[in-house]
Design a protein around this motif. Structure first.
Motif, PDB file in Angstrom:
ATOM      1  N   UNK A  30       1.179  -1.399   0.285  1.00  0.00           N
ATOM      2  CA  UNK A  30      -0.015  -0.076   0.373  1.00  0.00           C
ATOM      3  C   UNK A  30       0.399   1.150   0.020  1.00  0.00           C
ATOM      4  N   UNK A  31       1.864   1.619   0.587  1.00  0.00           N
ATOM      5  CA  UNK A  31       2.301   2.698   0.567  1.00  0.00           C
ATOM      6  C   UNK A  31       3.292   2.400  -0.380  1.00  0.00           C
ATOM      7  N   UNK A  32       4.029   1.348  -1.500  1.00  0.00           N
ATOM      8  CA  UNK A  32       4.729   1.890  -2.979  1.00  0.00           C
ATOM      9  C   UNK A  32       3.483   2.102  -3.827  1.00  0.00           C
ATOM     10  N   UNK A  33       2.381   2.370  -3.030  1.00  0.00           N
ATOM     11  CA  UNK A  33       1.487   2.614  -4.471  1.00  0.00           C
ATOM     12  C   UNK A  33       0.411   1.141  -5.067  1.00  0.00           C
ATOM     13  N   UNK A  34       0.380   0.005  -4.741  1.00  0.00           N
ATOM     14  CA  UNK A  34       0.046  -0.749  -5.167  1.00  0.00           C
ATOM     15  C   UNK A  34      -1.394  -1.067  -4.082  1.00  0.00           C
ATOM     16  N   UNK A  35      -2.957  -1.513  -4.578  1.00  0.00           N
ATOM     17  CA  UNK A  35      -3.802  -1.402  -4.010  1.00  0.00           C
ATOM     18  C   UNK A  35      -3.975  -3.144  -3.383  1.00  0.00           C
ATOM     19  N   UNK A  36      -3.574  -3.137  -1.966  1.00  0.00           N
ATOM     20  CA  UNK A  36      -4.201  -4.971  -2.155  1.00  0.00           C
ATOM     21  C   UNK A  36      -5.261  -5.594  -1.276  1.00  0.00           C
ATOM     22  N   UNK A  37      -5.353  -6.429  -1.595  1.00  0.00           N
ATOM     23  CA  UNK A  37      -6.306  -7.567  -0.503  1.00  0.00           C
ATOM     24  C   UNK A  37      -5.922  -8.285  -0.138  1.00  0.00           C
ATOM     25  N   UNK A  38      -6.348  -9.164   0.633  1.00  0.00           N
ATOM     26  CA  UNK A  38      -5.748 -10.246   1.494  1.00  0.00           C
ATOM     27  C   UNK A  38      -7.124 -11.016   2.096  1.00  0.00           C
ATOM     28  N   UNK A  39      -7.040 -12.374   1.708  1.00  0.00           N
ATOM     29  CA  UNK A  39      -7.580 -13.611   1.618  1.00  0.00           C
ATOM     30  C   UNK A  39      -7.297 -14.260   2.732  1.00  0.00           C
ATOM     31  N   UNK A  40      -8.359 -14.741   3.384  1.00  0.00           N
ATOM     32  CA  UNK A  40      -7.774 -15.878   4.626  1.00  0.00           C
ATOM     33  C   UNK A  40      -8.687 -17.158   4.761  1.00  0.00           C
ATOM     34  N   UNK A  41      -7.983 -18.774   4.464  1.00  0.00           N
ATOM     35  CA  UNK A  41      -9.807 -19.227   4.575  1.00  0.00           C
ATOM     36  C   UNK A  41      -9.892 -19.329   6.086  1.00  0.00           C
ATOM     37  N   UNK A  42      -9.524 -19.002   7.216  1.00  0.00           N
ATOM     38  CA  UNK A  42     -10.185 -19.479   8.565  1.00  0.00           C
ATOM     39  C   UNK A  42     -11.162 -17.522   8.758  1.00  0.00           C
ATOM     40  N   UNK A  43     -11.892 -17.910   9.571  1.00  0.00           N
ATOM     41  CA  UNK A  43     -13.587 -17.038   9.452  1.00  0.00           C
ATOM     42  C   UNK A  43     -12.832 -15.877   9.722  1.00  0.00           C
ATOM     43  N   UNK A  44     -11.439 -15.462  11.174  1.00  0.00           N
ATOM     44  CA  UNK A  44     -10.605 -14.479  11.947  1.00  0.00           C
ATOM     45  C   UNK A  44      -9.366 -15.096  11.711  1.00  0.00           C
ATOM     46  N   UNK A  45      -8.600 -14.200  12.112  1.00  0.00           N
ATOM     47  CA  UNK A  45      -6.833 -13.796  12.121  1.00  0.00           C
ATOM     48  C   UNK A  45      -6.930 -15.412  13.406  1.00  0.00           C
ATOM     49  N   UNK A  46      -6.410 -16.419  12.808  1.00  0.00           N
ATOM     50  CA  UNK A  46      -5.735 -17.678  13.100  1.00  0.00           C
ATOM     51  C   UNK A  46      -4.493 -17.481  13.440  1.00  0.00           C
ATOM     52  N   UNK A  47      -3.604 -18.107  14.551  1.00  0.00           N
ATOM     53  CA  UNK A  47      -2.063 -18.947  14.449  1.00  0.00           C
ATOM     54  C   UNK A  47      -1.733 -19.659  16.099  1.00  0.00           C
ATOM     55  N   UNK A  48      -1.323 -19.977  15.784  1.00  0.00           N
ATOM     56  CA  UNK A  48      -0.777 -20.946  17.495  1.00  0.00           C
ATOM     57  C   UNK A  48      -0.520 -20.366  17.958  1.00  0.00           C
ATOM     58  N   UNK A  49       0.205 -20.242  19.240  1.00  0.00           N
ATOM     59  CA  UNK A  49       0.827 -18.928  20.207  1.00  0.00           C
ATOM     60  C   UNK A  49       2.234 -19.644  20.527  1.00  0.00           C
ATOM     61  N   UNK A  50       2.349 -20.407  19.512  1.00  0.00           N
ATOM     62  CA  UNK A  50       3.879 -21.199  19.703  1.00  0.00           C
ATOM     63  C   UNK A  50       4.990 -19.619  19.476  1.00  0.00           C
ATOM     64  N   UNK A  51       5.558 -19.468  20.368  1.00  0.00           N
ATOM     65  CA  UNK A  51       6.465 -18.211  20.400  1.00  0.00           C
ATOM     66  C   UNK A  51       7.479 -18.448  19.316  1.00  0.00           C
TER      67      UNK A  51
END
Length: 378
Positions: free
Chosen positions: A23-44
């Motif tokens: 976005x800062x470089x002048x592009x129009x990004x769209x992010x698609x994510x399979x999960x219904x919300x933010x997901x990730x293991x809590x692993x450090x």
């Protein structure tokens, strides 16, 4: 010039970082994510070196530090909980943070600059000289100028654009499972690890709730499904039968858990990360780490890719080549060191285990023994 549209698959670590810098470089990004919300293991995981500089330029360093863990050492114990060795985790200026928190902070930084679409996934890609036609599992088809696969070890973009997973993903002879515990650990400053030949269990204090990590050696399992929780429970019960320390108690939590994660520790090898207007980033391109630095590589690679696209927005192919040339210099050494890391964390024999424990007593600090969860499996 009209803003170029970029579809990014995956809202983990590389995806939001890409969205912010594109976005800062002048592009129009769209992010698609399979999960219904933010997901990730809590692993450090670690944010260090070049990734720490990327975070600083994004203005998120203070947020990362506020969410960081307090672990400063790894204590090795035997089946009765007696200490057999200890190593310090030399952080320097590094930040260790639960991966869930890292992904959330990156999303917060990028969400006002990009479109985020959750609970959907890419099902088809068809490109021509002018762009890429994309079909989705739920949403209507759309056309983008570029597509970036930042969707992890089991990347759908890699499969659709390059070929079946089996052609690029190499099982490294180790499986890992992670499980959030019911509450905090007694000591927030030490990771505790128990080994027996070919298997290890670590309890990490993380933040708030502790995390258990099970690491064990095993051949590639035909038909293995990284989403089959029932299979995962059976694999852990078999691998850890008769194990000492807290393992029986932790296996009981495994049997009752609804957020168990298990996958193969794998290495991704590809001759090229780009195919026309489609390119891979993060673990989709190069899952390599057994010590948590995959997030550092993901953030650094995302920044490099966005920077190169910003330099030549009308010549994506040249930008992709420069990105790959630059980023492989960081990735390739990690690809070569996975087996060494596995030998240190999960000695296959009693002799190897004794040698590792002796080394932890003789050396005041083992800087290689940093993190206990493969970033690409987390």
């Amino acid at each position: 010039m009209t803003e170029q549209t970029v579809l990014i698959s995956g809202a983990g670590v590389a995806g939001p970082t890409l969205a912010y810098w594109l976005a800062r470089a002048g592009f129009r990004p769209t992010v698609v994510e399979r999960a219904a919300g933010l997901r990730s293991s809590g692993s450090p995981v670690d944010v260090r070196g070049p990734a720490a500089r990327v975070a600083d330029r994004m203005g998120i360093t203070e947020k990362l530090r506020e969410a960081s863990t307090d672990a400063t050492a790894i204590r090795f114990v035997d089946g009765k909980g007696r200490r057999t060795g200890r190593v310090a985790m030399n952080s320097g200026g590094d930040i260790e943070i639960p991966r869930t928190d890292l992904a959330a902070i990156l999303h917060d930084a990028a969400r006002d600059h990009a479109e985020f679409v959750f609970h959907d996934s890419i099902t088809g890609l068809r490109q021509d000289d002018g762009g890429v036609d994309v079909t989705f599992d739920r949403g209507a088809p759309r056309r983008f100028d570029l597509v970036i696969g930042a969707d992890g070890l089991h990347s759908a973009v890699r499969r659709l654009a390059f070929g079946p997973e089996r052609e690029f993903v190499e099982h490294m002879g180790v499986y890992i499972a992670t499980l959030p515990l019911a509450g905090p650990t007694a000591d927030r400053t030490e990771v505790v690890m128990y080994n027996s030949p070919g298997r290890a269990v670590a309890v990490h204090p993380s933040r708030g709730r502790g995390i258990a990590a099970f690491m064990f050696r095993g051949d590639a399992l035909p038909g293995f499904d990284h989403r089959d929780t029932g299979l995962h429970r059976r694999m852990l019960a078999e691998a850890y039968a008769g194990a000492g320390w807290r393992v029986p108690e932790l296996l009981e939590q495994v049997r009752e858990a609804d957020d168990l994660y298990l996958d193969s520790v794998s290495r991704v090898r590809m001759d090229t990360w780009a195919a026309g207007r489609i390119v891979l980033a993060g673990d989709a391109a190069s899952c390599v780490s057994l010590f948590g630095d995959g997030s550092t590589l993901a953030m650094t690679g995302a920044f490099t890719l966005a920077e190169e696209l910003g330099r030549t927005p009308d010549d994506a192919a040249a930008a992709f080549r420069r990105y790959e040339t630059t980023h492989r210099k960081l990735v390739d050494p990690k690809l070569r060191n996975v087996s060494t890391a596995a030998a240190l964390l999960i000695p296959a024999t009693r002799g190897g285990l004794a040698a590792r424990n002796l080394g932890t007593r003789l050396l005041p600090m083992v800087t290689a023994a940093r993190r206990l969860v493969p970033a690409c499996a987390a």
